[in-house]
Design a protein around this motif. Structure first.
Motif, PDB file in Angstrom:
ATOM      1  N   TYR A   9      -1.365   5.882  -4.743  1.00  0.00           N
ATOM      2  CA  TYR A   9       0.045   6.199  -4.952  1.00  0.00           C
ATOM      3  C   TYR A   9       0.297   6.387  -6.436  1.00  0.00           C
ATOM      4  O   TYR A   9      -0.223   5.652  -7.275  1.00  0.00           O
ATOM      5  CB  TYR A   9       0.939   5.069  -4.415  1.00  0.00           C
ATOM      6  N   SER A  10       1.094   7.379  -6.767  1.00  0.00           N
ATOM      7  CA  SER A  10       1.478   7.632  -8.141  1.00  0.00           C
ATOM      8  C   SER A  10       2.998   7.758  -8.184  1.00  0.00           C
ATOM      9  O   SER A  10       3.602   8.389  -7.308  1.00  0.00           O
ATOM     10  CB  SER A  10       0.840   8.924  -8.642  1.00  0.00           C
ATOM     11  N   THR A  11       3.633   7.165  -9.195  1.00  0.00           N
ATOM     12  CA  THR A  11       5.094   7.251  -9.279  1.00  0.00           C
ATOM     13  C   THR A  11       5.557   8.671  -9.552  1.00  0.00           C
ATOM     14  O   THR A  11       6.679   9.034  -9.224  1.00  0.00           O
ATOM     15  CB  THR A  11       5.623   6.308 -10.377  1.00  0.00           C
ATOM     16  N   GLU A  12       4.703   9.500 -10.127  1.00  0.00           N
ATOM     17  CA  GLU A  12       5.071  10.887 -10.397  1.00  0.00           C
ATOM     18  C   GLU A  12       5.003  11.764  -9.154  1.00  0.00           C
ATOM     19  O   GLU A  12       5.898  12.567  -8.902  1.00  0.00           O
ATOM     20  CB  GLU A  12       4.150  11.478 -11.470  1.00  0.00           C
ATOM     21  N   THR A  13       3.931  11.640  -8.375  1.00  0.00           N
ATOM     22  CA  THR A  13       3.712  12.557  -7.248  1.00  0.00           C
ATOM     23  C   THR A  13       3.837  11.907  -5.886  1.00  0.00           C
ATOM     24  O   THR A  13       3.844  12.605  -4.878  1.00  0.00           O
ATOM     25  CB  THR A  13       2.318  13.201  -7.347  1.00  0.00           C
ATOM     26  N   GLY A  14       3.891  10.593  -5.810  1.00  0.00           N
ATOM     27  CA  GLY A  14       3.976   9.930  -4.514  1.00  0.00           C
ATOM     28  C   GLY A  14       2.586   9.621  -3.976  1.00  0.00           C
ATOM     29  O   GLY A  14       1.646   9.392  -4.726  1.00  0.00           O
ATOM     30  N   ARG A  15       2.453   9.630  -2.648  1.00  0.00           N
ATOM     31  CA  ARG A  15       1.190   9.281  -2.007  1.00  0.00           C
ATOM     32  C   ARG A  15       0.126  10.322  -2.340  1.00  0.00           C
ATOM     33  O   ARG A  15       0.361  11.521  -2.277  1.00  0.00           O
ATOM     34  CB  ARG A  15       1.372   9.214  -0.489  1.00  0.00           C
TER      35      ARG A  15
END
Length: 108
Positions: A9-15
């Motif tokens: 998971y990345s806060t920029e792109t999501g899952r």
């Protein structure tokens, strides 16, 4: 970071979805189709399994459909292995040899 960890998971792109291998690649093998009878995990009911056919996807499903019609039974395709209900090793062997495959009866 350990080599066993991966980003999910990345806060920029999501899952983050993992890239899967191309499903079009034919399974690597020795070119021999193996037919065996199995009962393990099936409460004593026997099935005939066919592995090593060098095709994937729809072609494998079509071969499975034709073999099920030949044997007059049900079956499925699981992980590149065709399963036909019942013991039909001899019928399947002669049919696959007519199609040009090298076939071996494996197991006991």
């Amino acid at each position: 970071m350990s080599k066993n960890s991966r980003l999910v998971y990345s806060t920029e792109t999501g899952r983050i979805k993992e890239e899967k291998a191309s499903p079009q690649a034919a399974p690597q093998g020795d070119g021999i189709v193996r037919i065996r009878r199995e009962t393990a995990g099936r409460n004593g009911k026997g099935v005939t399994t066919i592995s090593g056919i060098p095709t994937t996807g729809d072609e494998l499903k079509n071969i499975a459909k034709q073999l099920k019609q030949l044997c007059g039974g049900g079956g499925a395709v699981k992980d590149g292995v065709i399963e036909i209900q019942g013991d039909h090793r001899d019928k399947i062997k002669t049919d696959l040899e007519k199609r040009g495959y090298t076939v071996k009866l494996a197991g006991g």
